[in-house]
Scaffold this motif. Structure first.
Motif, short mmCIF file in Angstrom:
data_model
loop_
_atom_site.label_atom_id
_atom_site.label_comp_id
_atom_site.label_asym_id
_atom_site.label_seq_id
_atom_site.Cartn_x
_atom_site.Cartn_y
_atom_site.Cartn_z
N SER A 41 0.83 -1.20 0.00
CA SER A 41 0.00 0.00 0.00
C SER A 41 0.86 1.25 0.00
N LEU A 42 1.92 1.25 0.80
CA LEU A 42 2.83 2.40 0.83
C LEU A 42 3.49 2.61 -0.52
N PHE A 43 3.87 1.53 -1.17
CA PHE A 43 4.48 1.65 -2.49
C PHE A 43 3.51 2.31 -3.47
N ALA A 44 2.25 1.89 -3.45
CA ALA A 44 1.25 2.46 -4.36
C ALA A 44 1.04 3.94 -4.10
N LEU A 45 1.18 4.36 -2.83
CA LEU A 45 0.94 5.75 -2.47
C LEU A 45 2.03 6.70 -2.96
N LEU A 46 3.14 6.19 -3.44
CA LEU A 46 4.17 7.05 -4.02
C LEU A 46 3.68 7.77 -5.27
N ASP A 47 2.58 7.29 -5.84
CA ASP A 47 1.98 7.92 -7.02
C ASP A 47 0.69 8.67 -6.69
N HIS A 48 0.41 8.88 -5.42
CA HIS A 48 -0.84 9.55 -5.03
C HIS A 48 -0.83 11.01 -5.51
#
Length: 764
Positions: A437-444
């Motif tokens: 989830s943290l990895f995906a949030l790098l593109d938020h």
């Protein structure tokens, strides 16, 4: 508080202004001041409003809405804040700031760090918990790993967090604030994109590496508050300038400790300093002076610019993304600026003429710090008080204003607001801390979320994400997420040159700039040859050339010959580009004369930009070698030394050579070494307007436009003032006669009853 002031030490004791020669003119000025004071007496009281009523006094940009988040007793005198991954607010409360006009009780340990939490999910915190108390004027915090940094002058502490109770304390820096007063001490503690922690009113940066804390020299920046854009460039200001900032990444360009005013750093981004209040602003330190207030008694220009924020929250809409917002507590408003990239140069202008993004009719609305929130809203910390000017520079005029309209109270208020699109209901944001989830949030789309995701991956040492992060570097169509992945790998110490080299060959110049910025930390003898080839190939790129110049110190450590060839290529290609020139000079610490010979041997033209800038550095170094501080001087004038450090040094520098955007030099100043009575007059009563120091005219906005005197400060006796003047007149390279207490008394008698600052023109 340094940037929270209404008028700070803008020019300093350097510029002495002396005696008025025309008694009649002085009487006319006194009459104008009297008329002005009588006019202000008709304004009436400034009532204390409850938070909901205060909210009704605000006018905000069409389409936007201001929401109350917290108010006393839930929060009091807030000055700094940060959010954690649970969406909770960690707030610094500076209870001891200016309890009255003489600062009674400022040293009482009443400051706190509190946690405000929304437990029922309605978007409004309903629980207050004191994490730390008994602090003396705390001013900044930063969450990192299993604890937080806390700035409590003069020290910087790391305090472990054991389930929201303070644990072990580690002293990170016992000189986080050296000298200065409440208005002029480091603050900010911003976790930058490059994983270092940066400060305003400071030239230090910090980083936690294992159990150790690193401290490094960086550029001196700003006064109160610091922010970054999507590319990690820092922005800040001082109290009289709207917005200053850097064109390049913050970790570059500070290799040469003797090089001052490096091009591309501390640049004036928005030179327009006009403000447009919606109420009278007579309660400002220099409200009696011509030009400070307009005909309607409203502030004309910034005098307390602070708490800048480059908005990256996404919620307000596309037109607001990347805008720079600036708080102005003395005018009860928040300004919006539009920023534009032109190559690597950032420029800006005010979003509106004649009105502001947010303004209040409530005199006690004192916005001091602005933040992006996890929900995308723009958050505002409001100290909510009458007195905002620190005692060090408080004028008799403002003292009278405070007394006449009961501005000393209240002391126990404080509000937190947020700005959202009209009708928008925001919900609490809790970050899922699972690695994927943290990895995906790098593109938020919300920059705060991207920053926090990067920080949590590094803080929790989630090295299992390394393969995914490496893979993310291949997706150049989404540059912001890629940049965060790059710096996340750097923070995990998992970055290699072979993975970033292809990024130097793709088309996006901002990605290339980030790669060049990260290079110094990953170069070694095994990859230096490949790196040098790529750097040489990139030299013709004007956008990248300054960055390449800043790579020279790192390259030189591994291959001195190759660095020399790269340097020569840059000199011959960009000899008249000040940004590249300063990058080359940055590589020449202790080798300035050799570099000058290299340049003149190649081209004897004395007008070359690189030659002129290098010669200025060489001259500055020679002057500083002559300007060694004599220990005997500090022993002879102990009070003078102390006052210099607390009042003067913060604007004029410890070396007396002035600070860019703040104040001219004291060292070798014709004013300091000239007529002692003129110098005494400026120290007592202040200086305003342009002044020439050693052939150069200093004026706003290059520096602050006003230096308050200290003659009305009860802390300083006439003997103290004589000491500080004598100290300055004999410090560094200065050599002038001493000033006695009798000299100060004489000048006071000559200008008895004077409130107005002098101008250089008067003293001619």
């Amino acid at each position: 508080m340094r940037n929270i002031n209404l008028m700070h030490c803008g020019w300093g004791i350097v510029l002495s202004l002396g005696m008025m020669s025309c008694q009649q003119k002085g009487q006319q000025e006194d009459k104008k001041v009297t008329d002005s004071l009588l006019m202000r007496q008709q304004i009436g009281p400034s009532p204390v409003l409850d938070a909901k009523t205060a909210l009704q006094q605000m006018q905000v940009e069409k389409g936007m809405e201001v929401q109350l988040v917290a108010a006393e007793p839930q929060v009091m005198t807030p000055v700094a804040m940060t959010f954690d991954e649970k969406g909770r607010m960690w707030v610094v409360e500076m209870h001891g700031y200016m309890p009255d006009t003489v600062g009674t009780g400022e040293d009482i340990p009443s400051g706190k760090i509190v946690i405000l939490e929304d437990t029922n999910g309605d978007g409004i915190p309903d629980n207050r918990k004191v994490f730390l108390d008994s602090l003396v004027l705390p001013r900044a915090i930063c969450l990192i790993e299993n604890g937080l940094l806390v700035a409590e002058p003069p020290k910087l502490w790391f305090v472990e967090n054991n389930q929201d109770t303070p644990g072990k304390r580690t002293l990170v820096d016992d000189k986080y604030t050296e000298g200065g007063n409440v208005e002029h001490q480091p603050n900010g503690l911003l976790r930058g994109l490059d994983n270092w922690i940066y400060n305003a009113k400071s030239d230090k940066r910090y980083r936690k590496q294992g159990t150790k804390w690193l401290k490094e020299q960086t550029h001196f920046r700003g006064q109160w508050g610091i922010t970054q854009d999507n590319y990690g460039r820092l922005f800040y200001n001082n109290n009289s300038e709207n917005l200053l900032g850097d064109f390049f990444s913050p970790g570059l360009g500070s290799e040469h400790p003797q090089q001052r005013n490096v091009a591309g750093y501390d640049e004036n981004i928005v030179p327009d300093n006009k403000v447009y209040p919606i109420r009278t602003n007579t309660g400002v330190n220099r409200g009696y002076m011509k030009g400070i207030l307009d005909d309607s008694l409203r502030l004309a220009n910034f005098t307390a610019a602070c708490g800048p924020l480059v908005y990256r929250g996404h919620l307000l809409g596309e037109g607001y993304e990347g805008n720079a917002f600036v708080a102005e507590p003395s005018a009860n408003l928040i300004k919006r600026n539009i920023l534009t990239d032109s190559g690597y140069i950032v420029t800006g202008h005010q979003a509106y003429k004649g009105h502001e993004f947010l303004a209040s009719k409530d005199e006690r609305f004192r916005p001091v710090s602005l933040y992006d929130g996890p929900d995308g809203a723009l958050y505002i910390l409001d100290m909510y008080r009458g007195i905002i000017q620190h005692k060090t520079y408080l004028t008799p005029y403002l003292k009278a204003e405070i007394k006449a309209r009961d501005l000393s109270d209240p002391l126990n208020c404080g509000r937190i607001y947020r700005v959202v699109p009209q009708g928008k209901t925001v919900t609490p944001v809790h970050i899922n801390t699972q690695p994927d989830s943290l990895f995906a949030l790098l593109d938020h789309p919300n920059g705060w979320i991207r920053d926090k995701a990067q920080q949590l991956i590094i803080d929790r040492h989630l090295v299992q994400l390394e393969p995914a992060l490496h893979q993310r570097l291949l997706q150049t169509d989404k540059p912001l997420g890629l940049i965060h992945a790059l710096w996340t790998l750097e923070g995990l110490q998992c970055l290699q040159y072979k993975e970033v080299a292809p990024l130097l060959r793709q088309g996006n110049p901002y990605i290339k700039a980030q790669v060049l910025t990260v290079l110094p930390g990953i170069l070694h003898r095994g990859n230096i040859a490949a790196a040098i080839a790529d750097l040489n190939a990139a030299v013709p790129n004007v956008f990248l050339a300054p960055y390449i110049a800043y790579m020279l110190p790192a390259v030189k450590k591994l291959d001195k010959v190759a660095a020399g060839k790269l340097e020569e290529q840059l000199i011959k290609t960009y000899a008249n580009d000040k940004y590249v020139a300063d990058g080359v000079i940055n590589n020449a610490a202790d080798q300035e004369t050799a570099l000058l010979k290299q340049i003149t041997d190649w081209n004897p033209d004395t007008t070359l930009v690189i030659r002129q800038r290098l010669e200025r550095v060489i001259k500055d170094i020679a002057n500083r070698k002559k300007a060694r501080m004599d220990d005997a001087l500090t022993k002879e004038f102990p009070r003078g030394n102390l006052i210099f450090k607390t009042v003067c040094q913060t604007c004029h520098g410890a070396d007396g050579d002035g600070i860019q955007s703040l104040a001219p030099p004291l060292n070798q100043s014709n004013w300091v070494n000239g007529d002692k009575n003129k110098l005494a007059a400026i120290v007592l009563y202040g200086l305003t307007g342009p002044v020439m120091v050693n052939g150069k005219v200093y004026k706003s906005p290059e520096i602050n436009g006003d230096m308050p005197g200290i003659g009305n400060n009860d802390e300083f006796s006439d003997a103290d003032i004589a000491q500080v003047i004598s100290f300055i007149r004999n410090a560094w390279s200065n050599k002038a006669s001493k000033v006695t207490e009798a000299d100060i008394v004489k000048v006071r008698q000559q200008y008895k009853g004077r409130q107005k600052s002098f101008t250089a023109e008067e003293l001619k």
